[in-house]
Write an enzyme that holds these catalytic residues in place. Sequence first.
Site, PDB file in Angstrom:
ATOM      1  N   LYS A 134      24.285  43.525  32.710  1.00 51.77           N
ATOM      2  CA  LYS A 134      23.779  44.339  33.825  1.00 51.77           C
ATOM      3  C   LYS A 134      22.280  44.136  34.003  1.00 51.77           C
ATOM      4  CE  LYS A 134      23.455  49.094  35.513  1.00 51.77           C
ATOM      5  NZ  LYS A 134      23.928  50.486  35.391  1.00 51.77           N
ATOM      6  N   HIS A 192      59.899  17.096  44.937  1.00 53.50           N
ATOM      7  CA  HIS A 192      59.255  18.140  45.735  1.00 53.50           C
ATOM      8  C   HIS A 192      59.849  19.521  45.441  1.00 53.50           C
ATOM      9  CE1 HIS A 192      57.152  14.971  47.699  1.00 53.50           C
ATOM     10  NE2 HIS A 192      58.232  14.496  48.288  1.00 53.50           N
TER      11      HIS A 192
END
Length: 517
Positions: free
Chosen positions: A134, A273
């Site tokens: 922070k 596929h």
Amino acid sequence: MRALISVSDKTGIVDFAKQLQELGVEIISTGGTASALTDAGIPVIGISEVTGFPECLDGRVKTLDPHIHAGILAMRSNPEHMEQIAKLGVETIDLVVVNLYPFKQTILKEGVELEEAIENIDIGGPTMLRSAAKNYQDVSVIIDPRDYEKVLVELREVGKVSKTTNFYLSSKVFEHTASYDAMIADYMRKQRNAEVLPEVVTMTFEKVQDMRYGENPHQQAAFYKEIVHPKGTLASAVQLHGKELSFNNINDTNGALELLKEFDQPAVVACKHANPCGVGSADTIHEAYVKAYTSDPKSIFGGIVVANREVDVATAEEINKIFVEIVVAPSYQPQALEVLKKKKNIRILSLADITVKQPDTAYDLKKVGGGLLVQTIDNALLAEGELKVVTDRQPTEKEMEDLLFAWKIVKYAKSNGIAIGKDKQSLGVGPGQVNRIWACNQAIEHAVEALGADVLKGAALASDAFFPFPDCVEAAAAAGITAIIQPGGSMKDQDSIDTCNKYGIAMVFTGMRHFRH
């Protein structure tokens, strides 16, 4: 400058601390880290010397103290902050080097008990990390040993760590603590057998590899794995030969593996596929491969082959007669592996637990714009007690075997899907069509082209969802198909039943559909 160092992963920490010392940095440390640094001859300020309070509760409380967090969180550009810590006798801490208790490593151990997992939940570590992250404008925070050198270079060259680097380090911390908390939340939810789909879904994945591109060259992609990934998945496979798998390779192979897990007997699935294009099952893996190949020798070219038994030399030689992208099997005979490796571009993977299915609680995820669709995986094949014959003619024992074989295949074909099978061999698959009759005609045409018209006589046809019209039954009858399996549930079911009765076709309803989008 002062640094606080407390790490579980001590990779490179002694060398890093020595170089910090040489740069005039004071080091605060605690526990095993302090011992490791002291043993290496590095002066260390004990944490209790800073806090004025002894460690307690078996080390659970040691860094949770204002003397630590005020020293980290004080904004150097804020005069009030600096005045307050001066009055409190708190000195600033400029570098926080922390990594967390090994929660992941703990829960991955066989037979780990809940109590041990709980004890490996870090409290003080994340708190220090978040405080430092922070206040990144003034504090450098490191969780990853790979960042030690980056920080040292800047300290040597300019005497401080740049704001840009601090922001990078800060963002890594929040990614890390978010992942850490997500792991804990997921573990605890599973321990209490909580609801399958909770109000808030938190997930965390680790990167396996970056990829050259995604589905298309203009898309970026990477492969991530679950932290506690189930056995029998591609994330557990060992690559024995060939270049790295691509995005499409992984997606397509996953589809083939899911279908393969439906079979107990020796079986081979060829996939293209993400759709099955050839499936065979037999007494040997060689026979199974021949069935899979001959069912559609065109589509298997450049496709993926997965097998649920060890690949022998005969099978390897058959595979090498054409080009396939990938072969996956639980193991390979040494000579078979050498045969396959003769093809430079083939990827060969070993997956020891290839038959293990994912747990019923596993998720299937689909990202949509602005959200995420989450469902449990489609692990069922048939609804218990729902299988029923709806025609005048009952299927023979042989037809029922063929029906269930085709049903397994169509479950993994994209909707609208049709699969035709006979004698433990797929004959034709029609996947991903916008209407069912097109899928049906496609499956029939593929079978005739590959194996001849006579192969469909006495074959079984499976549909992933109900027939809204009797047109598929008409097409099946014209081709010589004698048995059909489908979910049922259409308002016009009776039309299809009547048409089956007209042609003497046996039809079975499953009461369960298998859409796959």
